[in-house]
Design an enzyme around this catalytic site. Sequence first.
Site, PDB file in Angstrom:
ATOM      1  N   ARG A 186      44.339  44.038  38.944  1.00 42.77           N
ATOM      2  CA  ARG A 186      43.192  43.317  38.378  1.00 42.77           C
ATOM      3  C   ARG A 186      42.446  42.665  39.520  1.00 42.77           C
ATOM      4  NH1 ARG A 186      42.574  39.536  33.223  1.00 42.77           N
ATOM      5  NH2 ARG A 186      42.657  41.624  32.372  1.00 42.77           N
ATOM      6  N   HIS A 235      38.293  47.965  31.566  1.00 42.49           N
ATOM      7  CA  HIS A 235      39.636  47.462  31.283  1.00 42.49           C
ATOM      8  C   HIS A 235      40.263  48.508  30.349  1.00 42.49           C
ATOM      9  CE1 HIS A 235      43.021  45.055  30.596  1.00 42.49           C
ATOM     10  NE2 HIS A 235      42.499  43.970  30.073  1.00 42.49           N
ATOM     11  N   ARG A 295      48.147  37.149  29.855  1.00 39.75           N
ATOM     12  CA  ARG A 295      48.450  38.090  28.778  1.00 39.75           C
ATOM     13  C   ARG A 295      48.576  39.527  29.293  1.00 39.75           C
ATOM     14  NH1 ARG A 295      45.766  37.666  23.654  1.00 39.75           N
ATOM     15  NH2 ARG A 295      45.451  35.566  24.331  1.00 39.75           N
ATOM     16  N   THR A 296      47.636  39.963  30.094  1.00 37.80           N
ATOM     17  CA  THR A 296      47.685  41.352  30.570  1.00 37.80           C
ATOM     18  C   THR A 296      48.853  41.562  31.532  1.00 37.80           C
ATOM     19  OG1 THR A 296      45.296  41.488  30.320  1.00 37.80           O
ATOM     20  CG2 THR A 296      46.337  43.195  31.634  1.00 37.80           C
ATOM     21  N   LYS A 334      45.569  33.852  52.586  1.00 41.05           N
ATOM     22  CA  LYS A 334      45.508  33.634  54.035  1.00 41.05           C
ATOM     23  C   LYS A 334      44.501  34.564  54.704  1.00 41.05           C
ATOM     24  CE  LYS A 334      50.350  32.362  53.902  1.00 41.05           C
ATOM     25  NZ  LYS A 334      51.700  32.939  53.976  1.00 41.05           N
TER      26      LYS A 334
END
Lengths: 188, 313
Positions: free
Chosen positions: B105, B133, B55-56, B83
């Site tokens: 994020r 947030h 969603r974000t 990796k």
Amino acid sequence: MLAQADIARIVSRMAHQILEKTSGGGNVVLLGIPTRGVPLATRLATRIHEVEGVTVPTGSLDPTMYRDDLRLRAVRPLRVTDIPDGGVDGRVVILVDDVLYSGRTVRAALDALAEYGRPRAVQLAVLVDRGHRELPIRADYVGKNMPTSRRESVAVRFGETDGADAVLIVGGGAAGDAAGEAAAGDAR
Amino acid sequence: MNRHLLSTADLLREDALLVLDTAEQMARLSDRSVKKLPTLRGRTVVNLFFEDSTRTRTSFELAAKRLSADVINFSAKGSSVSKGESLKDTALTLEAMGADAVVCRHPASGAPQRLAGWVRGSVLNAGDGTHEHPTQALLDAFTIRRRLGRLEGLAVTIVGDVLHSRVARSNVWLLRTLGAKVTLVAPPTLLPNAVADWPVDVSYNLDAVLPGSDVVMMLRVQRERMSAAFFPTEREYSRRYGLDADRAATLPPHALVMHPGPMVRGMEIASDVADSPRSTIVEQVANGVSVRMACLYLLLGGADEPEEREVIR
């Protein structure tokens, strides 16, 4: 340069010219360019109503996000865009601004307007044309031609936004472009 | 505005209001047929997501695309990060690609802050650990202001897993800045120890708080962050802290029910409450795009550095 009574006479003449050129203003939409194009558009609409009895839809169009000089200075706050009900498709849209200078604001406004529809024609009304165009743009209705130097700024004040009506030329001389632009805000 | 958007704790009131006012103009665009603006043409926005988030990420991606920016999605899975590349090396890679903004994020609190020290572009925190947030709080504030007309003086109740919630933290700081009064309601085990220092009231009794609430914000119970037993059973949590129809009926008539999503129907919120007219859950998603457009515009829309600004005629 201009006092309250001068501005009232000029607005009245411009209203008559708009009525003449658009054959009675029946299909016209007035869109003011914020900040001071908006009260000017409202005044023109009021005067047109007094003269001819027609009510011209009036709104505002913020061209900020279409400007070509956004990256040249600090971020500009957005202003209100308010397209009247009925839209602009097939109408004669008259863009209204206080001062015509480089023409870049009007170019941006033309781009912004295109996103809202396809007017039959777009015209431009300004209270003051101070010259120094940088683009092939001219006004259809000019309140007052005011020859200026680039070092000067033209400040239009309206009762609605500034407490009283006036047109002033500020700066010039040693002030220079930089200080004039930075300090004047809405002055151009 | 600052060059980065890392938290709401250090967001000035005037800047927060500028974001909300700008978002208001952006929201008007969703009413017109051509929704695209040329404003950020030639700018590159990188979505750097070390945690799953549909969603974000989608909201940021749509916001950037509406402003004509180029968008690169960089997720940790299936990339150089899996990796063994470090955050700093990832940042330098993005820098070399010419990213003007990085939307980050990360599961670790403070990661976007570190990133901001390494890259030249703007960093937007899209959620870091249990820290903040900020765009979620801004879109919540925007949604409240659109529905109720103001934020000043409103009583906002935030219910649920405050301990693990970066949404709650960002909302606490932003709502304080904007003049709302916040009450947290949660089991004592789901409140952080530092809550006594926050500018909030705390209650353990949802029924007592609801009648005086203008807004009630339900938080998701974050099972994936639960490393210990914070409450005996889900059923007991739901009985004591879930918003069901009977509880919602005790709210004032104008009160809003909000949820940052994704919601667990039947757990923290009952289905009929989530779908009721006072619920803003779907609006919050739509408003999220407008608010993120506003943030991107305010961070990227002007000159890069003040000293690079030329005076234009």
